[in-house]
Scaffold this motif. Structure first.
Motif, mmCIF file in Angstrom:
data_model
loop_
_atom_site.group_PDB
_atom_site.id
_atom_site.type_symbol
_atom_site.label_atom_id
_atom_site.label_comp_id
_atom_site.label_asym_id
_atom_site.label_seq_id
_atom_site.Cartn_x
_atom_site.Cartn_y
_atom_site.Cartn_z
ATOM 1 N N CYS A 322 1.639 4.836 -5.346
ATOM 2 C CA CYS A 322 0.856 4.818 -4.112
ATOM 3 C C CYS A 322 -0.621 5.053 -4.413
ATOM 4 O O CYS A 322 -0.964 5.818 -5.326
ATOM 5 C CB CYS A 322 1.366 5.885 -3.145
ATOM 6 S SG CYS A 322 0.439 5.984 -1.593
ATOM 7 N N LYS A 343 -5.471 -5.673 -1.080
ATOM 8 C CA LYS A 343 -4.249 -6.449 -1.268
ATOM 9 C C LYS A 343 -4.284 -7.196 -2.600
ATOM 10 O O LYS A 343 -3.238 -7.335 -3.269
ATOM 11 C CB LYS A 343 -4.080 -7.447 -0.113
ATOM 12 C CG LYS A 343 -2.729 -8.172 -0.133
ATOM 13 C CD LYS A 343 -1.566 -7.187 0.013
ATOM 14 C CE LYS A 343 -0.228 -7.911 0.025
ATOM 15 N NZ LYS A 343 0.919 -6.976 0.112
ATOM 16 N N SER A 348 1.869 -6.695 -4.808
ATOM 17 C CA SER A 348 3.300 -6.489 -4.588
ATOM 18 C C SER A 348 3.600 -5.259 -3.729
ATOM 19 O O SER A 348 4.756 -4.983 -3.407
ATOM 20 C CB SER A 348 4.019 -6.353 -5.935
ATOM 21 O OG SER A 348 3.560 -5.212 -6.639
ATOM 22 N N ARG A 349 2.567 -4.521 -3.354
ATOM 23 C CA ARG A 349 2.779 -3.322 -2.536
ATOM 24 C C ARG A 349 2.542 -3.620 -1.062
ATOM 25 O O ARG A 349 1.717 -4.468 -0.708
ATOM 26 C CB ARG A 349 1.828 -2.195 -2.967
ATOM 27 C CG ARG A 349 2.113 -1.626 -4.337
ATOM 28 C CD ARG A 349 1.218 -0.413 -4.600
ATOM 29 N NE ARG A 349 1.401 0.108 -5.950
ATOM 30 C CZ ARG A 349 0.762 1.171 -6.428
ATOM 31 N NH1 ARG A 349 -0.099 1.819 -5.657
ATOM 32 N NH2 ARG A 349 0.979 1.578 -7.660
ATOM 33 N N ASP A 350 3.250 -2.888 -0.207
ATOM 34 C CA ASP A 350 2.976 -2.955 1.220
ATOM 35 C C ASP A 350 1.640 -2.264 1.488
ATOM 36 O O ASP A 350 1.397 -1.148 1.018
ATOM 37 C CB ASP A 350 4.078 -2.255 2.019
ATOM 38 C CG ASP A 350 5.366 -3.052 2.037
ATOM 39 O OD1 ASP A 350 5.300 -4.272 1.810
ATOM 40 O OD2 ASP A 350 6.428 -2.445 2.272
ATOM 41 N N VAL A 352 -0.902 -0.581 4.141
ATOM 42 C CA VAL A 352 -1.102 0.010 5.460
ATOM 43 C C VAL A 352 -2.609 0.084 5.689
ATOM 44 O O VAL A 352 -3.315 0.809 4.985
ATOM 45 C CB VAL A 352 -0.481 1.419 5.548
ATOM 46 C CG1 VAL A 352 -0.723 2.014 6.937
ATOM 47 C CG2 VAL A 352 1.011 1.359 5.235
ATOM 48 N N ALA A 378 -2.242 -7.150 5.817
ATOM 49 C CA ALA A 378 -1.636 -5.816 5.767
ATOM 50 C C ALA A 378 -0.243 -5.850 6.389
ATOM 51 O O ALA A 378 -0.006 -6.526 7.394
ATOM 52 C CB ALA A 378 -2.504 -4.808 6.502
ATOM 53 N N SER A 379 0.682 -5.112 5.793
ATOM 54 C CA SER A 379 2.049 -5.037 6.328
ATOM 55 C C SER A 379 2.097 -4.220 7.609
ATOM 56 O O SER A 379 2.940 -4.446 8.477
ATOM 57 C CB SER A 379 2.974 -4.390 5.290
ATOM 58 O OG SER A 379 2.889 -5.044 4.050
ATOM 59 N N ASN A 380 1.206 -3.256 7.711
ATOM 60 C CA ASN A 380 1.187 -2.345 8.848
ATOM 61 C C ASN A 380 -0.266 -2.176 9.288
ATOM 62 O O ASN A 380 -1.103 -1.738 8.506
ATOM 63 C CB ASN A 380 1.794 -0.999 8.441
ATOM 64 C CG ASN A 380 2.182 -0.141 9.625
ATOM 65 O OD1 ASN A 380 1.918 -0.506 10.760
ATOM 66 N ND2 ASN A 380 2.794 1.001 9.356
ATOM 67 N N GLN A 428 5.518 8.943 7.096
ATOM 68 C CA GLN A 428 5.944 7.711 6.432
ATOM 69 C C GLN A 428 6.352 7.961 4.984
ATOM 70 O O GLN A 428 5.951 8.950 4.355
ATOM 71 C CB GLN A 428 4.799 6.685 6.446
ATOM 72 C CG GLN A 428 4.269 6.359 7.827
ATOM 73 C CD GLN A 428 5.332 5.833 8.759
ATOM 74 O OE1 GLN A 428 5.931 4.790 8.497
ATOM 75 N NE2 GLN A 428 5.583 6.544 9.847
ATOM 76 N N ASN A 432 5.629 2.585 -3.334
ATOM 77 C CA ASN A 432 5.213 1.190 -3.456
ATOM 78 C C ASN A 432 4.353 0.737 -2.270
ATOM 79 O O ASN A 432 4.547 -0.335 -1.712
ATOM 80 C CB ASN A 432 6.422 0.262 -3.597
ATOM 81 C CG ASN A 432 6.037 -1.092 -4.184
ATOM 82 O OD1 ASN A 432 5.164 -1.175 -5.044
ATOM 83 N ND2 ASN A 432 6.662 -2.145 -3.698
ATOM 84 N N LYS A 433 3.379 1.586 -1.909
ATOM 85 C CA LYS A 433 2.479 1.274 -0.806
ATOM 86 C C LYS A 433 1.035 1.609 -1.174
ATOM 87 O O LYS A 433 0.768 2.349 -2.114
ATOM 88 C CB LYS A 433 2.862 2.054 0.458
ATOM 89 C CG LYS A 433 4.146 1.587 1.127
ATOM 90 C CD LYS A 433 4.397 2.349 2.408
ATOM 91 C CE LYS A 433 5.667 1.871 3.102
ATOM 92 N NZ LYS A 433 5.923 2.633 4.362
#
Length: 457
Positions: A322, A343, A348-350, A352, A378-380, A428, A432-433
């Motif tokens: 992280c 990004k 490969s990471r999510d 936020v 962004a994933s979130n 959360q 892997n973020k």
């Protein structure tokens, strides 16, 4: 301008650049006083350290005396400011910040870095490279740079490098600051509508950069980013006896472990900053430096140790799975570039992405569509708005539905307090973020370092 010692008073000394000019003048031996109705850190701590913090907050016309050589008026002060009215009645010389800088640099070569985004970083890169080679120069920049103690330096150096802000000069002078410096070498990094409280229509905002380019003198140089559509239009315009120089993102590569390089033929040079926008910024800085005596070979040597300007895509904390970043990004173009950059380093990471809408423009409902797709990678996507900030600025409320539509982000989440946001982030899982916190404010006083430490632990 400063061969003789002066008595200078600052009206609104607590401004981010005003207080640094005050410090610079005191260090040069001038007698400096100031006032303001509210002063916050980091300005407050800096003023205390240099013995310049006013005894009390507020305005007092008795501070303005005939013995003053100059009064410098900050943008925060209004036309009816009692100290300003007193200075006018006494016939004192009153300067806006950019007017004062120009008066000091009349006999210097003036380099002005302008643009809606990227100007702070490009200015920082130029300053870093000049310092690396021990060059003598003055500067004005809107953020701290490692190895540079202050953000304003005025001396008898033959050249000055200025970050050219497009905001207005003062309550008495509605001219954008960048137009007051009268550059010999000018750069436009990119143009995207901002400061909607001053430039109500996008066209009005864009005109200021066209004016800046048009004011490049005969024999002067205009440098522009050809990958920005509006900068390209402005830069390509024919101007008699002006040298136009375009630049694009510097060729670069990565080794798959988070390390980035700029390349020059077969040569690769490791760099400590990343993101497509920063490789653009490097090219812009290199073109400026070529005009003031720094060769490309010298640039490649110096840029390897550049760590970025304070608050611009800083890594706050990291472990093996992280990473937490912060960035000053608040305008749409800046948000988009910063989200994309993080990004790119962790594909490969999510991701936020959390954005605090804090400035007048970002909290103006009709401006919100400018943010469309700015955080889409962004994933979130998280947004924080302080309802009290909307009230204090006299703006209408903004709902989560408004934001989802404007950002084109159906899964976006709105938070209306620091506690609410902090609680969510701490709840959360962070394997892997990557977390990116973006704001020109403080997320309501959030202890970002403490939060990051808890997240990665």
């Amino acid at each position: 301008m400063h061969q003789q010692k002066q008595r200078v008073h600052f009206i609104a000394i607590g401004g981010s650049v005003m207080h640094n000019l005050a410090v610079s003048l005191k260090l040069a031996g001038h007698e400096v006083t100031g006032s303001d109705d509210e002063i916050h850190d980091p300005s407050r701590s800096t003023l205390i350290r240099h013995g310049l913090l006013p005894d009390y907050e507020g305005w007092n016309p008795d501070r303005i005396t005939p013995e003053l050589d100059a009064v410098i008026l900050g943008m925060h002060a209004r036309k009816d400011n009692p100290e300003l009215l007193r200075a006018q009645s006494l016939g004192l010389k009153i300067y806006s910040f950019p007017e004062y800088i120009y008066e000091h640099s009349r006999n210097k070569q003036r380099v002005v870095i302008a643009g809606s985004h990227g100007k702070t970083t490009i200015t920082a890169m130029v300053i870093h490279c000049l310092n690396h080679f021990g060059r003598k120069f003055d500067y004005v920049i809107g953020a701290r740079v490692k190895g540079v103690e202050h953000t304003v330096k005025l001396s008898d150096a033959p050249i000055i490098v200025i970050e050219g802000d497009e905001y207005l000069s003062s309550a008495l002078d509605p001219t954008p600051k960048l137009l007051r410096y009268q550059h010999h070498i000018g750069l436009i990094s990119g143009v995207a509508w901002d400061h909607v409280n001053v430039f109500a229509e996008e066209e009005d905002y864009l005109k200021q950069f066209d004016r800046f380019a048009d004011e490049t003198p005969k024999g002067g140089t205009l440098i522009y980013c050809e990958q920005d559509s509006l900068a390209l239009i402005i830069g390509k315009k024919d101007r008699a006896d002006v040298l136009s120089v375009s630049y694009r993102s510097h060729t670069h590569s990565a080794d798959g472990t988070g390390k980035f390089f700029i390349t020059n033929g077969k040569e690769k040079y490791p760099v400590k900053v990343f993101g497509s926008h920063n490789f653009q910024n490097m090219s812009g800085a290199k073109e400026v430096l070529k005009k003031i005596g720094i060769t490309p070979e010298m640039f490649f040597e110096a840029i390897q140790s550049f760590e970025g300007a304070a608050g611009r895509l800083e890594k706050v904390a990291e472990n093996k799975t992280c990473a937490v970043f912060k960035d000053f990004a608040h305008a749409p173009s800046k948000v988009k570039a910063t989200v994309k950059a993080v990004k790119e380093i962790f594909p490969s990471r999510d991701l936020v992405a959390c954005l605090e809408l804090h400035s007048f423009s970002s909290l103006t409902k009709r401006f919100l569509p400018q943010y469309k797709d700015s955080m889409k990678v962004a994933s979130n996507q998280l947004i924080m708005i302080d309802p009290e900030k909307l009230k204090s600025k006299g703006l209408e409320s903004i709902s989560e539905a408004d934001l989802k539509k404007a950002f084109n982000a159906p899964n976006l989440t709105l938070f209306t307090s620091r506690a609410q946001l902090e609680s969510y982030l701490l709840s959360q899982r962070w394997d892997n973020k990557a977390l990116l916190m973006m704001s020109s404010g403080t997320f309501g006083g959030l202890d970002l370092k403490g939060l990051a430490s808890r997240i990665i632990s």
